[in-house]
Design a protein around this motif. Structure first.
Motif, PDB file in Angstrom:
ATOM      1  N   ARG A  45     110.453 -75.888  -3.657  1.00  0.00           N
ATOM      2  CA  ARG A  45     111.176 -76.587  -3.023  1.00  0.00           C
ATOM      3  C   ARG A  45     112.638 -75.863  -3.519  1.00  0.00           C
ATOM      4  O   ARG A  45     113.762 -75.503  -2.619  1.00  0.00           O
ATOM      5  CB  ARG A  45     111.994 -77.728  -3.040  1.00  0.00           C
ATOM      6  CG  ARG A  45     109.956 -78.271  -2.158  1.00  0.00           C
ATOM      7  CD  ARG A  45     109.805 -79.363  -1.396  1.00  0.00           C
ATOM      8  NE  ARG A  45     109.243 -80.073  -1.344  1.00  0.00           N
ATOM      9  CZ  ARG A  45     108.707 -81.349  -1.198  1.00  0.00           C
ATOM     10  NH1 ARG A  45     109.599 -82.419  -1.107  1.00  0.00           N
ATOM     11  NH2 ARG A  45     108.300 -81.538  -0.545  1.00  0.00           N
ATOM     12  N   ASP A  46     113.270 -75.867  -4.826  1.00  0.00           N
ATOM     13  CA  ASP A  46     114.461 -75.704  -5.543  1.00  0.00           C
ATOM     14  C   ASP A  46     114.359 -73.812  -5.796  1.00  0.00           C
ATOM     15  O   ASP A  46     115.502 -73.526  -6.921  1.00  0.00           O
ATOM     16  CB  ASP A  46     115.179 -76.019  -6.600  1.00  0.00           C
ATOM     17  CG  ASP A  46     114.285 -76.195  -8.101  1.00  0.00           C
ATOM     18  OD1 ASP A  46     113.192 -75.438  -7.617  1.00  0.00           O
ATOM     19  OD2 ASP A  46     115.210 -77.002  -8.791  1.00  0.00           O
ATOM     20  N   GLU A  47     113.154 -73.060  -5.569  1.00  0.00           N
ATOM     21  CA  GLU A  47     113.832 -71.134  -5.965  1.00  0.00           C
ATOM     22  C   GLU A  47     114.758 -71.539  -5.616  1.00  0.00           C
ATOM     23  O   GLU A  47     115.004 -69.977  -6.134  1.00  0.00           O
ATOM     24  CB  GLU A  47     112.115 -71.513  -6.167  1.00  0.00           C
ATOM     25  CG  GLU A  47     111.004 -71.677  -7.139  1.00  0.00           C
ATOM     26  CD  GLU A  47     109.703 -70.378  -6.256  1.00  0.00           C
ATOM     27  OE1 GLU A  47     109.867 -70.092  -5.277  1.00  0.00           O
ATOM     28  OE2 GLU A  47     108.931 -70.757  -7.475  1.00  0.00           O
ATOM     29  N   GLY A  48     114.452 -70.962  -4.452  1.00  0.00           N
ATOM     30  CA  GLY A  48     115.501 -69.373  -3.928  1.00  0.00           C
ATOM     31  C   GLY A  48     115.112 -68.171  -3.719  1.00  0.00           C
ATOM     32  O   GLY A  48     114.003 -68.448  -3.189  1.00  0.00           O
ATOM     33  N   SER A  49     116.002 -67.696  -4.117  1.00  0.00           N
ATOM     34  CA  SER A  49     115.947 -66.279  -4.537  1.00  0.00           C
ATOM     35  C   SER A  49     115.032 -65.610  -5.442  1.00  0.00           C
ATOM     36  O   SER A  49     115.001 -64.439  -5.617  1.00  0.00           O
ATOM     37  CB  SER A  49     117.099 -65.241  -3.845  1.00  0.00           C
ATOM     38  OG  SER A  49     117.617 -65.450  -5.009  1.00  0.00           O
ATOM     39  N   GLN A  50     114.858 -66.623  -6.329  1.00  0.00           N
ATOM     40  CA  GLN A  50     115.362 -66.460  -8.025  1.00  0.00           C
ATOM     41  C   GLN A  50     113.358 -66.393  -8.147  1.00  0.00           C
ATOM     42  O   GLN A  50     112.539 -67.901  -7.057  1.00  0.00           O
ATOM     43  CB  GLN A  50     115.546 -67.410  -8.736  1.00  0.00           C
ATOM     44  CG  GLN A  50     115.255 -66.800 -10.156  1.00  0.00           C
ATOM     45  CD  GLN A  50     115.962 -68.047 -12.046  1.00  0.00           C
ATOM     46  OE1 GLN A  50     117.002 -68.520 -10.962  1.00  0.00           O
ATOM     47  NE2 GLN A  50     116.298 -67.211 -12.441  1.00  0.00           N
ATOM     48  N   ILE A  51     112.935 -65.758  -8.793  1.00  0.00           N
ATOM     49  CA  ILE A  51     111.432 -65.494  -9.011  1.00  0.00           C
ATOM     50  C   ILE A  51     111.091 -66.183 -10.597  1.00  0.00           C
ATOM     51  O   ILE A  51     111.414 -66.197 -11.547  1.00  0.00           O
ATOM     52  CB  ILE A  51     110.919 -64.162  -9.343  1.00  0.00           C
ATOM     53  CG1 ILE A  51     111.361 -63.594  -7.734  1.00  0.00           C
ATOM     54  CG2 ILE A  51     109.413 -64.017  -9.785  1.00  0.00           C
ATOM     55  CD1 ILE A  51     110.964 -61.973  -8.020  1.00  0.00           C
ATOM     56  N   PHE A  52     109.813 -67.222 -10.077  1.00  0.00           N
ATOM     57  CA  PHE A  52     109.741 -67.886 -11.733  1.00  0.00           C
ATOM     58  C   PHE A  52     108.949 -67.973 -11.923  1.00  0.00           C
ATOM     59  O   PHE A  52     107.551 -67.288 -11.492  1.00  0.00           O
ATOM     60  CB  PHE A  52     109.881 -69.328 -11.601  1.00  0.00           C
ATOM     61  CG  PHE A  52     111.110 -69.906 -11.229  1.00  0.00           C
ATOM     62  CD1 PHE A  52     111.665 -70.230 -12.284  1.00  0.00           C
ATOM     63  CD2 PHE A  52     111.884 -69.629 -10.290  1.00  0.00           C
ATOM     64  CE1 PHE A  52     113.094 -71.035 -12.384  1.00  0.00           C
ATOM     65  CE2 PHE A  52     113.169 -70.532 -10.197  1.00  0.00           C
ATOM     66  CZ  PHE A  52     113.707 -71.025 -10.952  1.00  0.00           C
ATOM     67  N   THR A  53     107.522 -67.805 -12.997  1.00  0.00           N
ATOM     68  CA  THR A  53     106.214 -68.328 -13.611  1.00  0.00           C
ATOM     69  C   THR A  53     106.180 -69.464 -14.090  1.00  0.00           C
ATOM     70  O   THR A  53     107.254 -70.232 -14.653  1.00  0.00           O
ATOM     71  CB  THR A  53     105.919 -67.401 -14.534  1.00  0.00           C
ATOM     72  OG1 THR A  53     106.867 -68.105 -15.884  1.00  0.00           O
ATOM     73  CG2 THR A  53     106.117 -66.131 -14.788  1.00  0.00           C
ATOM     74  N   TYR A  54     104.743 -70.185 -13.843  1.00  0.00           N
ATOM     75  CA  TYR A  54     104.547 -71.422 -13.692  1.00  0.00           C
ATOM     76  C   TYR A  54     103.497 -71.065 -14.958  1.00  0.00           C
ATOM     77  O   TYR A  54     102.864 -70.910 -14.447  1.00  0.00           O
ATOM     78  CB  TYR A  54     104.128 -71.944 -12.007  1.00  0.00           C
ATOM     79  CG  TYR A  54     105.801 -72.502 -11.575  1.00  0.00           C
ATOM     80  CD1 TYR A  54     106.255 -73.859 -11.399  1.00  0.00           C
ATOM     81  CD2 TYR A  54     105.507 -71.270 -10.866  1.00  0.00           C
ATOM     82  CE1 TYR A  54     107.183 -73.862 -11.196  1.00  0.00           C
ATOM     83  CE2 TYR A  54     106.738 -71.068  -9.952  1.00  0.00           C
ATOM     84  CZ  TYR A  54     107.349 -72.747  -9.868  1.00  0.00           C
ATOM     85  OH  TYR A  54     108.625 -73.068  -9.306  1.00  0.00           O
ATOM     86  N   HIS A  55     102.667 -72.348 -16.116  1.00  0.00           N
ATOM     87  CA  HIS A  55     102.057 -72.304 -16.594  1.00  0.00           C
ATOM     88  C   HIS A  55     102.213 -74.165 -17.136  1.00  0.00           C
ATOM     89  O   HIS A  55     102.881 -74.682 -17.895  1.00  0.00           O
ATOM     90  CB  HIS A  55     102.346 -71.382 -17.856  1.00  0.00           C
ATOM     91  CG  HIS A  55     101.225 -71.707 -18.948  1.00  0.00           C
ATOM     92  ND1 HIS A  55     100.984 -72.866 -20.087  1.00  0.00           N
ATOM     93  CD2 HIS A  55     100.125 -71.277 -18.872  1.00  0.00           C
ATOM     94  CE1 HIS A  55      99.671 -72.517 -20.508  1.00  0.00           C
ATOM     95  NE2 HIS A  55      99.100 -71.714 -20.215  1.00  0.00           N
ATOM     96  N   GLY A  56     100.933 -74.007 -15.775  1.00  0.00           N
ATOM     97  CA  GLY A  56     101.282 -76.107 -16.656  1.00  0.00           C
ATOM     98  C   GLY A  56     102.387 -77.294 -15.770  1.00  0.00           C
ATOM     99  O   GLY A  56     102.562 -76.437 -14.648  1.00  0.00           O
TER     100      GLY A  56
END
Length: 64
Positions: A45-56
């Motif tokens: 929900r708070d990602e905005g335009s930034q890209i993240f990787t998720y692991h667990g």
């Protein structure tokens, strides 16, 4: 080799009316119950335009 898959949708897709049960399909790619939504999209929900990787439960910003 790992690959980065960008999901533009941060929430689930609802299966149209006429099905026996309400069903939601994962749109964020994080559900552990694919293809169905398990609510994990709430992390995005708070990602905005930034890209993240998720692991667990760990989220890491992707730097270019």
């Amino acid at each position: 080799m790992a690959r980065l898959v960008k999901h533009d949708e941060t929430g689930p897709y609802e299966i149209p009316a006429g099905t026996e049960l309400p069903a939601w399909i994962c749109g964020c790619g994080l559900s552990k119950n694919k293809p169905y939504c398990d609510g994990t999209h709430k992390k995005t929900r708070d990602e905005g335009s930034q890209i993240f990787t998720y692991h667990g439960d760990k989220r890491t910003p992707v730097t270019k």
